[in-house]
Design an enzyme around this catalytic site. Structure first.
Site, PDB file in Angstrom:
ATOM      1  N   LEU B  36       0.640  -0.873   0.056  1.00  0.00           N
ATOM      2  CA  LEU B  36       0.003  -0.674  -0.123  1.00  0.00           C
ATOM      3  C   LEU B  36       0.983   1.048  -0.195  1.00  0.00           C
ATOM      4  O   LEU B  36       1.890   1.258   0.903  1.00  0.00           O
ATOM      5  CB  LEU B  36      -0.771   0.215   0.981  1.00  0.00           C
ATOM      6  CG  LEU B  36      -1.746  -1.330   1.131  1.00  0.00           C
ATOM      7  CD1 LEU B  36      -2.821  -1.043   2.643  1.00  0.00           C
ATOM      8  CD2 LEU B  36      -3.201  -0.374   0.479  1.00  0.00           C
ATOM      9  N   SER B  39       3.121   2.216   2.573  1.00  0.00           N
ATOM     10  CA  SER B  39       3.364   1.015   3.924  1.00  0.00           C
ATOM     11  C   SER B  39       5.214   1.320   3.612  1.00  0.00           C
ATOM     12  O   SER B  39       6.013  -0.075   4.894  1.00  0.00           O
ATOM     13  CB  SER B  39       3.596  -0.690   2.938  1.00  0.00           C
ATOM     14  OG  SER B  39       4.095  -0.418   1.546  1.00  0.00           O
ATOM     15  N   SER B 109       1.785  -1.341  -7.146  1.00  0.00           N
ATOM     16  CA  SER B 109       1.675  -2.599  -8.400  1.00  0.00           C
ATOM     17  C   SER B 109       0.626  -3.130  -7.490  1.00  0.00           C
ATOM     18  O   SER B 109       0.887  -4.714  -7.614  1.00  0.00           O
ATOM     19  CB  SER B 109       2.324  -3.284  -8.698  1.00  0.00           C
ATOM     20  OG  SER B 109       3.492  -3.511  -7.212  1.00  0.00           O
TER      21      SER B 109
END
Lengths: 204, 204
Positions: B36, B39, B109
Protein backbone atom coordinates in the site's frame (compact mmCIF):
# COMPACT_ATOMS: atom_id res chain seq x y z
CA UNK A 1 30.59 9.91 -0.11
CA UNK A 2 27.09 8.66 0.65
CA UNK A 3 24.59 11.30 1.59
CA UNK A 4 21.83 11.19 4.14
CA UNK A 5 18.51 12.92 3.92
CA UNK A 6 15.57 12.85 6.26
CA UNK A 7 11.91 12.45 5.55
CA UNK A 8 9.12 12.91 8.03
CA UNK A 9 9.17 9.27 9.13
CA UNK A 10 12.52 7.67 8.83
CA UNK A 11 16.04 8.59 7.98
CA UNK A 12 16.53 7.69 4.36
CA UNK A 13 19.77 6.79 2.67
CA UNK A 14 20.20 7.41 -1.02
CA UNK A 15 23.08 6.34 -3.21
CA UNK A 16 23.83 9.27 -5.50
CA UNK A 17 24.95 9.25 -9.12
CA UNK A 18 28.27 10.71 -7.96
CA UNK A 19 28.73 7.77 -5.57
CA UNK A 20 28.17 5.32 -8.39
CA UNK A 21 30.46 7.18 -10.78
CA UNK A 22 33.17 7.28 -8.13
CA UNK A 23 32.97 3.55 -7.64
CA UNK A 24 32.94 2.80 -11.37
CA UNK A 25 35.93 5.06 -11.84
CA UNK A 26 34.38 6.98 -14.70
CA UNK A 27 31.57 9.49 -15.23
CA UNK A 28 28.48 8.31 -17.05
CA UNK A 29 26.83 9.69 -20.17
CA UNK A 30 24.45 8.86 -22.96
CA UNK A 31 26.13 8.00 -26.26
CA UNK A 32 23.42 8.50 -28.83
CA UNK A 33 23.92 6.98 -32.27
CA UNK A 34 21.72 8.32 -35.05
CA UNK A 35 21.63 7.47 -38.75
CA UNK A 36 19.76 5.68 -41.49
CA UNK A 37 18.68 2.06 -41.33
CA UNK A 38 21.67 -0.01 -42.41
CA UNK A 39 24.19 2.73 -41.59
CA UNK A 40 25.78 0.51 -38.94
CA UNK A 41 24.50 2.05 -35.69
CA UNK A 42 23.81 -1.19 -33.86
CA UNK A 43 27.04 -2.82 -35.01
CA UNK A 44 29.08 0.18 -33.88
CA UNK A 45 27.15 0.44 -30.61
CA UNK A 46 27.78 -3.19 -29.72
CA UNK A 47 31.43 -3.04 -30.73
CA UNK A 48 31.85 0.11 -28.62
CA UNK A 49 30.10 -1.61 -25.69
CA UNK A 50 32.48 -4.58 -26.03
CA UNK A 51 35.53 -2.35 -26.17
CA UNK A 52 34.35 -0.39 -23.13
CA UNK A 53 33.64 -3.61 -21.23
CA UNK A 54 37.19 -4.76 -21.91
CA UNK A 55 38.45 -1.50 -20.41
CA UNK A 56 36.41 -1.91 -17.24
CA UNK A 57 33.76 0.64 -18.15
CA UNK A 58 30.15 -0.03 -17.22
CA UNK A 59 28.04 0.45 -20.34
CA UNK A 60 24.92 -1.00 -21.95
CA UNK A 61 23.36 -0.89 -25.40
CA UNK A 62 19.73 0.03 -25.95
CA UNK A 63 18.74 -0.88 -29.50
CA UNK A 64 15.89 -2.29 -31.50
CA UNK A 65 16.56 -5.80 -30.25
CA UNK A 66 15.86 -5.07 -26.61
CA UNK A 67 13.56 -2.03 -26.87
CA UNK A 68 11.29 -2.42 -29.87
CA UNK A 69 10.25 -5.92 -28.79
CA UNK A 70 9.93 -4.96 -25.14
CA UNK A 71 9.34 -1.54 -23.64
CA UNK A 72 8.23 0.00 -26.92
CA UNK A 73 6.54 -3.03 -28.40
CA UNK A 74 3.27 -1.11 -28.30
CA UNK A 75 4.51 1.63 -30.64
CA UNK A 76 4.36 1.80 -34.44
CA UNK A 77 6.26 4.01 -36.85
CA UNK A 78 4.03 7.04 -37.31
CA UNK A 79 5.67 10.38 -36.55
CA UNK A 80 3.91 10.45 -33.14
CA UNK A 81 4.98 6.90 -32.32
CA UNK A 82 8.56 7.64 -33.35
CA UNK A 83 8.59 10.66 -31.07
CA UNK A 84 7.22 8.63 -28.15
CA UNK A 85 9.72 5.87 -28.95
CA UNK A 86 12.62 8.29 -28.62
CA UNK A 87 11.15 9.98 -25.54
CA UNK A 88 10.98 6.68 -23.67
CA UNK A 89 14.45 5.62 -24.81
CA UNK A 90 15.80 8.96 -23.61
CA UNK A 91 14.18 8.47 -20.21
CA UNK A 92 15.60 4.96 -19.88
CA UNK A 93 19.05 6.14 -20.98
CA UNK A 94 18.86 8.81 -18.29
CA UNK A 95 18.10 6.15 -15.68
CA UNK A 96 21.12 4.13 -16.78
CA UNK A 97 23.38 7.17 -16.57
CA UNK A 98 22.00 7.86 -13.09
CA UNK A 99 22.65 4.22 -12.15
CA UNK A 100 26.35 4.49 -13.04
CA UNK A 101 26.20 2.93 -16.49
CA UNK A 102 27.02 4.63 -19.79
CA UNK A 103 23.95 4.20 -22.00
CA UNK A 104 24.66 3.57 -25.66
CA UNK A 105 21.59 3.95 -27.85
CA UNK A 106 21.26 2.82 -31.46
CA UNK A 107 18.09 4.03 -33.12
CA UNK A 108 17.44 5.83 -36.38
CA UNK A 109 15.95 8.68 -34.29
CA UNK A 110 15.23 10.69 -37.45
CA UNK A 111 13.89 13.88 -35.88
CA UNK A 112 16.30 16.56 -34.67
CA UNK A 113 13.77 17.90 -32.18
CA UNK A 114 13.32 14.50 -30.53
CA UNK A 115 17.08 14.07 -30.10
CA UNK A 116 17.45 17.59 -28.75
CA UNK A 117 14.73 16.87 -26.20
CA UNK A 118 16.75 13.94 -24.91
CA UNK A 119 19.80 16.17 -24.64
CA UNK A 120 17.75 18.69 -22.66
CA UNK A 121 16.36 15.94 -20.44
CA UNK A 122 19.73 14.93 -19.07
CA UNK A 123 21.19 16.40 -15.90
CA UNK A 124 24.27 17.92 -17.51
CA UNK A 125 24.74 19.20 -21.02
CA UNK A 126 27.90 17.15 -21.46
CA UNK A 127 25.96 13.98 -20.65
CA UNK A 128 24.75 13.73 -24.25
CA UNK A 129 27.19 12.63 -26.92
CA UNK A 130 25.53 12.51 -30.30
CA UNK A 131 27.23 10.22 -32.80
CA UNK A 132 26.15 10.75 -36.38
CA UNK A 133 26.66 7.56 -38.38
CA UNK A 134 27.09 8.90 -41.86
CA UNK A 135 26.56 6.61 -44.79
CA UNK A 136 24.94 7.57 -48.09
CA UNK A 137 21.41 6.29 -48.62
CA UNK A 138 22.63 4.35 -51.68
CA UNK A 139 25.15 2.49 -49.53
CA UNK A 140 22.60 1.71 -46.83
CA UNK A 141 20.10 0.57 -49.45
CA UNK A 142 22.74 -1.59 -51.12
CA UNK A 143 23.53 -3.25 -47.76
CA UNK A 144 19.86 -3.63 -46.83
CA UNK A 145 20.72 -6.12 -44.05
CA UNK A 146 17.12 -6.84 -43.11
CA UNK A 147 15.57 -6.43 -46.57
CA UNK A 148 13.70 -3.38 -45.32
CA UNK A 149 14.65 -1.00 -48.14
CA UNK A 150 13.31 -3.49 -50.66
CA UNK A 151 10.03 -3.62 -48.79
CA UNK A 152 9.98 0.16 -48.48
CA UNK A 153 10.55 0.60 -52.23
CA UNK A 154 7.74 -1.82 -53.02
CA UNK A 155 5.45 0.06 -50.63
CA UNK A 156 5.12 -2.91 -48.29
CA UNK A 157 6.60 -0.77 -45.50
CA UNK A 158 5.16 2.76 -45.34
CA UNK A 159 6.92 5.72 -43.73
CA UNK A 160 10.41 4.28 -44.09
CA UNK A 161 13.18 6.71 -43.15
CA UNK A 162 15.13 7.92 -46.18
CA UNK A 163 12.56 6.56 -48.64
CA UNK A 164 9.12 7.72 -47.57
CA UNK A 165 9.86 9.47 -44.27
CA UNK A 166 12.42 12.17 -43.49
CA UNK A 167 15.81 11.83 -41.81
CA UNK A 168 17.13 15.00 -40.20
CA UNK A 169 20.90 14.80 -39.82
CA UNK A 170 22.41 16.35 -36.67
CA UNK A 171 23.60 19.95 -37.05
CA UNK A 172 26.43 19.75 -34.53
CA UNK A 173 27.00 16.17 -33.39
CA UNK A 174 29.81 15.54 -30.93
CA UNK A 175 31.15 12.75 -33.16
CA UNK A 176 30.76 11.87 -36.84
CA UNK A 177 31.75 8.49 -38.26
CA UNK A 178 31.41 7.29 -41.82
CA UNK A 179 30.84 3.58 -42.30
CA UNK A 180 31.01 3.77 -46.07
CA UNK A 181 34.62 4.97 -46.04
CA UNK A 182 35.87 3.50 -42.72
CA UNK A 183 35.63 0.04 -41.20
CA UNK A 184 34.03 -0.72 -37.84
CA UNK A 185 37.28 -0.72 -35.89
CA UNK A 186 38.30 2.68 -37.26
CA UNK A 187 34.92 4.20 -36.43
CA UNK A 188 34.97 2.79 -32.89
CA UNK A 189 38.57 3.94 -32.40
CA UNK A 190 37.45 7.48 -33.20
CA UNK A 191 34.64 7.30 -30.66
CA UNK A 192 36.94 5.83 -28.01
CA UNK A 193 39.41 8.66 -28.64
CA UNK A 194 36.72 11.27 -28.02
CA UNK A 195 35.57 9.48 -24.88
CA UNK A 196 39.16 9.38 -23.62
CA UNK A 197 39.67 13.08 -24.36
CA UNK A 198 36.51 13.92 -22.46
CA UNK A 199 37.49 11.82 -19.46
CA UNK A 200 34.97 9.02 -19.77
CA UNK A 201 37.53 6.23 -19.57
CA UNK A 202 39.16 5.08 -16.35
CA UNK A 203 42.94 5.23 -16.13
CA UNK A 204 44.42 2.02 -17.57
CA UNK B 1 34.00 -15.16 -21.48
CA UNK B 2 32.93 -12.81 -24.23
CA UNK B 3 31.07 -14.40 -27.09
CA UNK B 4 31.25 -13.69 -30.78
CA UNK B 5 28.47 -13.94 -33.28
CA UNK B 6 28.39 -13.21 -36.96
CA UNK B 7 25.89 -11.32 -39.02
CA UNK B 8 25.82 -11.06 -42.77
CA UNK B 9 27.99 -7.93 -42.86
CA UNK B 10 30.41 -7.72 -40.04
CA UNK B 11 31.54 -9.78 -37.13
CA UNK B 12 29.62 -8.52 -34.16
CA UNK B 13 30.69 -8.67 -30.56
CA UNK B 14 28.11 -8.73 -27.82
CA UNK B 15 28.69 -8.50 -24.11
CA UNK B 16 26.37 -11.04 -22.50
CA UNK B 17 24.51 -10.84 -19.22
CA UNK B 18 26.71 -13.66 -17.93
CA UNK B 19 29.82 -11.59 -18.75
CA UNK B 20 28.46 -8.66 -16.78
CA UNK B 21 27.40 -10.82 -13.84
CA UNK B 22 30.84 -12.45 -13.77
CA UNK B 23 32.52 -9.07 -13.60
CA UNK B 24 30.16 -7.74 -10.94
CA UNK B 25 30.73 -10.86 -8.88
CA UNK B 26 27.03 -11.50 -8.34
CA UNK B 27 24.03 -12.59 -10.39
CA UNK B 28 21.38 -9.99 -11.11
CA UNK B 29 17.66 -10.06 -10.38
CA UNK B 30 14.60 -7.90 -9.98
CA UNK B 31 13.61 -7.21 -6.39
CA UNK B 32 9.99 -6.16 -6.61
CA UNK B 33 8.45 -4.38 -3.62
CA UNK B 34 4.67 -4.26 -3.50
CA UNK B 35 2.35 -2.82 -0.87
CA UNK B 36 0.00 0.00 0.00
CA UNK B 37 0.89 3.67 -0.25
CA UNK B 38 2.70 4.54 2.97
CA UNK B 39 3.71 0.95 3.70
CA UNK B 40 7.37 1.89 3.38
CA UNK B 41 8.31 0.43 -0.02
CA UNK B 42 10.46 3.32 -1.22
CA UNK B 43 12.20 3.71 2.13
CA UNK B 44 13.03 0.01 2.28
CA UNK B 45 14.10 -0.02 -1.37
CA UNK B 46 16.50 2.86 -0.92
CA UNK B 47 17.90 1.47 2.32
CA UNK B 48 18.41 -1.90 0.63
CA UNK B 49 20.11 -0.17 -2.32
CA UNK B 50 22.44 1.64 0.09
CA UNK B 51 23.28 -1.54 1.97
CA UNK B 52 23.96 -3.37 -1.30
CA UNK B 53 26.14 -0.50 -2.55
CA UNK B 54 28.19 -0.74 0.64
CA UNK B 55 28.72 -4.44 -0.07
CA UNK B 56 29.91 -3.82 -3.62
CA UNK B 57 26.71 -4.93 -5.31
CA UNK B 58 25.49 -3.07 -8.39
CA UNK B 59 21.85 -2.15 -7.81
CA UNK B 60 19.44 0.65 -8.65
CA UNK B 61 16.04 1.77 -7.39
CA UNK B 62 13.15 2.45 -9.72
CA UNK B 63 10.42 4.27 -7.83
CA UNK B 64 7.88 7.01 -8.23
CA UNK B 65 10.52 9.71 -8.00
CA UNK B 66 12.38 8.68 -11.14
CA UNK B 67 9.65 6.87 -13.10
CA UNK B 68 6.34 8.64 -12.55
CA UNK B 69 7.84 12.03 -13.43
CA UNK B 70 9.86 10.64 -16.32
CA UNK B 71 9.23 7.52 -18.38
CA UNK B 72 5.66 7.14 -17.17
CA UNK B 73 4.79 10.80 -16.82
CA UNK B 74 2.17 10.32 -19.53
CA UNK B 75 0.20 7.76 -17.50
CA UNK B 76 -2.64 8.32 -15.03
CA UNK B 77 -4.07 6.00 -12.41
CA UNK B 78 -6.89 4.22 -14.20
CA UNK B 79 -6.70 0.40 -14.14
CA UNK B 80 -5.36 0.44 -17.73
CA UNK B 81 -2.78 3.10 -16.94
CA UNK B 82 -1.66 1.20 -13.83
CA UNK B 83 -1.21 -1.93 -15.91
CA UNK B 84 0.82 -0.06 -18.54
CA UNK B 85 2.82 1.60 -15.75
CA UNK B 86 3.82 -1.78 -14.33
CA UNK B 87 4.47 -3.27 -17.77
CA UNK B 88 6.97 -0.54 -18.62
CA UNK B 89 8.65 -0.75 -15.22
CA UNK B 90 8.97 -4.51 -15.67
CA UNK B 91 10.61 -4.00 -19.06
CA UNK B 92 13.05 -1.44 -17.67
CA UNK B 93 13.85 -3.67 -14.69
CA UNK B 94 14.60 -6.47 -17.14
CA UNK B 95 17.03 -4.22 -19.01
CA UNK B 96 18.84 -3.38 -15.77
CA UNK B 97 19.13 -7.06 -14.85
CA UNK B 98 20.50 -7.75 -18.33
CA UNK B 99 22.97 -4.87 -17.90
CA UNK B 100 24.43 -6.39 -14.72
CA UNK B 101 22.52 -4.33 -12.18
CA UNK B 102 20.01 -5.62 -9.63
CA UNK B 103 16.81 -3.66 -10.20
CA UNK B 104 14.88 -2.74 -7.06
CA UNK B 105 11.37 -1.50 -7.78
CA UNK B 106 9.08 0.27 -5.34
CA UNK B 107 5.55 0.72 -6.65
CA UNK B 108 2.17 -0.11 -5.16
CA UNK B 109 1.64 -2.46 -8.15
CA UNK B 110 -1.79 -3.44 -6.85
CA UNK B 111 -2.73 -6.09 -9.41
CA UNK B 112 -1.49 -9.65 -9.01
CA UNK B 113 -1.76 -10.31 -12.73
CA UNK B 114 0.47 -7.34 -13.59
CA UNK B 115 3.16 -8.50 -11.17
CA UNK B 116 2.95 -12.07 -12.45
CA UNK B 117 3.42 -10.80 -15.99
CA UNK B 118 6.68 -9.15 -14.96
CA UNK B 119 7.81 -12.40 -13.38
CA UNK B 120 7.01 -14.23 -16.62
CA UNK B 121 8.82 -11.58 -18.65
CA UNK B 122 12.19 -12.23 -17.04
CA UNK B 123 14.71 -14.67 -18.45
CA UNK B 124 14.80 -16.94 -15.43
CA UNK B 125 12.09 -17.69 -12.90
CA UNK B 126 14.45 -17.01 -10.03
CA UNK B 127 15.12 -13.51 -11.39
CA UNK B 128 11.97 -12.20 -9.73
CA UNK B 129 11.96 -11.70 -5.98
CA UNK B 130 8.64 -10.34 -4.81
CA UNK B 131 8.78 -8.51 -1.50
CA UNK B 132 5.40 -7.95 0.11
CA UNK B 133 5.56 -4.93 2.40
CA UNK B 134 2.83 -5.71 4.85
CA UNK B 135 1.34 -2.92 6.92
CA UNK B 136 -2.31 -2.60 7.85
CA UNK B 137 -4.28 0.01 5.96
CA UNK B 138 -4.95 1.82 9.26
CA UNK B 139 -1.23 2.16 9.89
CA UNK B 140 -0.52 3.41 6.37
CA UNK B 141 -3.39 5.86 6.61
CA UNK B 142 -2.18 7.05 9.99
CA UNK B 143 1.29 7.67 8.52
CA UNK B 144 -0.07 9.30 5.35
CA UNK B 145 3.38 10.75 4.50
CA UNK B 146 2.16 12.63 1.44
CA UNK B 147 -1.36 13.46 2.65
CA UNK B 148 -2.77 11.22 -0.05
CA UNK B 149 -5.11 9.17 2.13
CA UNK B 150 -6.72 12.37 3.37
CA UNK B 151 -7.29 13.46 -0.22
CA UNK B 152 -8.58 10.00 -1.12
CA UNK B 153 -11.05 10.04 1.78
CA UNK B 154 -12.32 13.45 0.76
CA UNK B 155 -12.74 12.25 -2.83
CA UNK B 156 -10.12 14.65 -4.14
CA UNK B 157 -8.10 11.67 -5.41
CA UNK B 158 -10.23 9.01 -7.15
CA UNK B 159 -9.21 5.38 -7.51
CA UNK B 160 -6.82 5.37 -4.56
CA UNK B 161 -5.47 1.94 -3.68
CA UNK B 162 -6.91 0.58 -0.43
CA UNK B 163 -9.64 3.24 -0.32
CA UNK B 164 -11.40 3.35 -3.67
CA UNK B 165 -9.30 0.92 -5.72
CA UNK B 166 -8.28 -2.67 -4.91
CA UNK B 167 -4.97 -3.98 -3.63
CA UNK B 168 -4.28 -7.62 -4.35
CA UNK B 169 -1.71 -8.98 -1.92
CA UNK B 170 0.81 -11.51 -3.30
CA UNK B 171 -0.17 -15.16 -2.82
CA UNK B 172 3.37 -16.50 -2.51
CA UNK B 173 5.91 -13.69 -2.29
CA UNK B 174 9.56 -14.66 -1.89
CA UNK B 175 9.86 -12.28 1.07
CA UNK B 176 7.38 -10.68 3.49
CA UNK B 177 8.28 -7.79 5.74
CA UNK B 178 6.04 -5.95 8.16
CA UNK B 179 6.81 -2.29 8.72
CA UNK B 180 4.17 -1.87 11.40
CA UNK B 181 5.87 -4.38 13.71
CA UNK B 182 9.51 -4.10 12.58
CA UNK B 183 11.80 -1.16 11.96
CA UNK B 184 13.52 -0.42 8.65
CA UNK B 185 16.82 -2.03 9.61
CA UNK B 186 15.13 -5.26 10.69
CA UNK B 187 13.13 -5.46 7.47
CA UNK B 188 16.19 -4.81 5.31
CA UNK B 189 18.21 -7.35 7.30
CA UNK B 190 15.62 -9.97 6.46
CA UNK B 191 15.82 -9.15 2.76
CA UNK B 192 19.62 -9.18 2.81
CA UNK B 193 19.53 -12.58 4.50
CA UNK B 194 17.35 -14.00 1.73
CA UNK B 195 19.59 -12.48 -0.94
CA UNK B 196 22.64 -14.01 0.74
CA UNK B 197 20.98 -17.43 0.98
CA UNK B 198 20.13 -17.29 -2.70
CA UNK B 199 23.64 -16.30 -3.71
CA UNK B 200 23.02 -12.71 -4.79
CA UNK B 201 25.77 -11.21 -2.63
CA UNK B 202 29.46 -11.37 -3.51
CA UNK B 203 31.76 -13.02 -1.00
CA UNK B 204 32.88 -10.44 1.58
Amino acid sequence: MLSKSTNVFWHENHVLRADREARQGHPTAVIWFTGLSGSGKSTLANELDWRLFERGVSSYVLDGDNIRHGLNGDLGFSPEARTENIRRIGEVAKLFADAGTIAITAFISPYREDRDKVRALLDRDEDFLEVFVEAPLEVCEERDPKGLYKKARSGEIPEFTGISAPYEAPLSPEIVVNTSSDDVATCVDRIIDVLAERGYLPAE
